[in-house]
Design a protein around this motif. Sequence first.
Motif, PDB file in Angstrom:
ATOM      1  N   ASP A  11      34.885  96.765  -3.830  1.00 15.50           N
ATOM      2  CA  ASP A  11      35.610  96.089  -2.752  1.00 15.50           C
ATOM      3  C   ASP A  11      35.336  96.782  -1.412  1.00 15.50           C
ATOM      4  O   ASP A  11      36.251  97.147  -0.689  1.00 15.50           O
ATOM      5  CB  ASP A  11      37.113  96.116  -3.082  1.00 15.50           C
ATOM      6  CG  ASP A  11      37.941  95.307  -2.099  1.00 15.50           C
ATOM      7  OD1 ASP A  11      37.380  94.406  -1.452  1.00 15.50           O
ATOM      8  OD2 ASP A  11      39.142  95.586  -1.978  1.00 15.50           O
ATOM      9  N   ALA A  31      34.656  97.494   2.341  1.00 22.12           N
ATOM     10  CA  ALA A  31      35.044  96.809   3.576  1.00 22.12           C
ATOM     11  C   ALA A  31      33.836  96.514   4.448  1.00 22.12           C
ATOM     12  O   ALA A  31      32.913  97.316   4.533  1.00 22.12           O
ATOM     13  CB  ALA A  31      36.044  97.669   4.339  1.00 22.12           C
ATOM     14  N   THR A  87      39.617 101.139   7.745  1.00 17.83           N
ATOM     15  CA  THR A  87      39.371  99.809   7.200  1.00 17.83           C
ATOM     16  C   THR A  87      40.692  99.070   7.025  1.00 17.83           C
ATOM     17  O   THR A  87      41.750  99.681   6.882  1.00 17.83           O
ATOM     18  CB  THR A  87      38.619  99.879   5.858  1.00 17.83           C
ATOM     19  OG1 THR A  87      39.332 100.731   4.970  1.00 17.83           O
ATOM     20  CG2 THR A  87      37.204 100.376   6.049  1.00 17.83           C
ATOM     21  N   GLY A  88      40.621  97.761   7.017  1.00 14.27           N
ATOM     22  CA  GLY A  88      41.823  96.931   6.955  1.00 14.27           C
ATOM     23  C   GLY A  88      42.623  97.082   5.685  1.00 14.27           C
ATOM     24  O   GLY A  88      43.839  96.895   5.674  1.00 14.27           O
ATOM     25  N   ASN A  89      41.969  97.458   4.591  1.00 16.60           N
ATOM     26  CA  ASN A  89      42.688  97.574   3.328  1.00 16.60           C
ATOM     27  C   ASN A  89      43.313  98.953   3.110  1.00 16.60           C
ATOM     28  O   ASN A  89      43.903  99.213   2.077  1.00 16.60           O
ATOM     29  CB  ASN A  89      41.780  97.197   2.154  1.00 16.60           C
ATOM     30  CG  ASN A  89      40.523  98.029   2.065  1.00 16.60           C
ATOM     31  OD1 ASN A  89      40.270  98.902   2.888  1.00 16.60           O
ATOM     32  ND2 ASN A  89      39.717  97.755   1.051  1.00 16.60           N
ATOM     33  N   HIS A  90      43.198  99.822   4.084  1.00 13.36           N
ATOM     34  CA  HIS A  90      43.778 101.162   3.945  1.00 13.36           C
ATOM     35  C   HIS A  90      45.243 101.154   4.372  1.00 13.36           C
ATOM     36  O   HIS A  90      45.558 100.740   5.471  1.00 13.36           O
ATOM     37  CB  HIS A  90      43.007 102.188   4.776  1.00 13.36           C
ATOM     38  CG  HIS A  90      43.242 103.581   4.301  1.00 13.36           C
ATOM     39  ND1 HIS A  90      42.289 104.295   3.614  1.00 13.36           N
ATOM     40  CD2 HIS A  90      44.321 104.371   4.377  1.00 13.36           C
ATOM     41  CE1 HIS A  90      42.792 105.488   3.301  1.00 13.36           C
ATOM     42  NE2 HIS A  90      44.013 105.546   3.749  1.00 13.36           N
ATOM     43  N   ARG A  94      49.017  97.831   4.437  1.00  7.73           N
ATOM     44  CA  ARG A  94      47.593  97.730   4.788  1.00  7.73           C
ATOM     45  C   ARG A  94      47.454  97.552   6.299  1.00  7.73           C
ATOM     46  O   ARG A  94      48.238  96.844   6.919  1.00  7.73           O
ATOM     47  CB  ARG A  94      46.966  96.536   4.095  1.00  7.73           C
ATOM     48  CG  ARG A  94      46.811  96.665   2.605  1.00  7.73           C
ATOM     49  CD  ARG A  94      46.430  95.326   1.980  1.00  7.73           C
ATOM     50  NE  ARG A  94      45.308  94.699   2.660  1.00  7.73           N
ATOM     51  CZ  ARG A  94      44.133  94.464   2.096  1.00  7.73           C
ATOM     52  NH1 ARG A  94      43.922  94.795   0.835  1.00  7.73           N
ATOM     53  NH2 ARG A  94      43.163  93.882   2.771  1.00  7.73           N
ATOM     54  N   ASP A 131      45.367  95.793   7.938  1.00 13.45           N
ATOM     55  CA  ASP A 131      45.172  94.399   8.338  1.00 13.45           C
ATOM     56  C   ASP A 131      46.452  93.567   8.269  1.00 13.45           C
ATOM     57  O   ASP A 131      46.468  92.396   8.635  1.00 13.45           O
ATOM     58  CB  ASP A 131      44.031  93.734   7.559  1.00 13.45           C
ATOM     59  CG  ASP A 131      44.222  93.738   6.055  1.00 13.45           C
ATOM     60  OD1 ASP A 131      45.314  94.083   5.554  1.00 13.45           O
ATOM     61  OD2 ASP A 131      43.244  93.392   5.353  1.00 13.45           O
ATOM     62  N   GLU A 132      47.554  94.176   7.847  1.00 14.72           N
ATOM     63  CA  GLU A 132      48.856  93.513   7.839  1.00 14.72           C
ATOM     64  C   GLU A 132      49.806  94.115   8.878  1.00 14.72           C
ATOM     65  O   GLU A 132      50.953  93.690   8.995  1.00 14.72           O
ATOM     66  CB  GLU A 132      49.482  93.597   6.447  1.00 14.72           C
ATOM     67  CG  GLU A 132      48.679  92.843   5.396  1.00 14.72           C
ATOM     68  CD  GLU A 132      49.199  93.039   3.985  1.00 14.72           C
ATOM     69  OE1 GLU A 132      50.253  93.690   3.804  1.00 14.72           O
ATOM     70  OE2 GLU A 132      48.554  92.533   3.056  1.00 14.72           O
ATOM     71  N   ALA A 134      41.590 102.349  -1.250  1.00 16.05           N
ATOM     72  CA  ALA A 134      41.264 101.566  -0.058  1.00 16.05           C
ATOM     73  C   ALA A 134      40.983 102.549   1.057  1.00 16.05           C
ATOM     74  O   ALA A 134      41.813 103.374   1.369  1.00 16.05           O
ATOM     75  CB  ALA A 134      42.447 100.674   0.304  1.00 16.05           C
TER      76      ALA A 134
END
Length: 146
Positions: free
Chosen positions: A46, A48, A65-68, A82, A84-85, A142
Amino acid sequence: MADGSAKNIEDIEEGEYIISFNEEKQEFVQSRVGKLLIHTKENTEDFAEGYFILEAENGYLVEVTGNHPMYTIRDGKGEYIRVDELSVGDLVLVKQQDKSNLVKISSLVYYEEELEVVYNLELEKGPHNYFAEGILAHNVKALGPG
């Protein structure tokens, strides 16, 4: 680092001590690095494609990265969300000298660039988090660039 110095994540070695944060006790602790994790497109399912630059109001800035997941407060409760949220105005926990403070995210910009490698730390025990450029991040799979 646990001695107060700073080091790029890619330069941290197994056995060195870093500063983590015990959320339950709300205090800094030393954690021993078990392994530096190096992720590339070739070895990570997965991986990024881009990254964010997150800037906190105190001037701290981290590429991630966005998923971290980063530590934030939602509905009065501390949790890892995350990147990205997250949104501008969300609170992140930062280390400023010997104090922890919650500061607002002042800027969160996404860059769609191909990454070659991202790093993370595997800690031996204790809290599974560390400070990336002064901002508390979780050390899950992540990952964010160093």
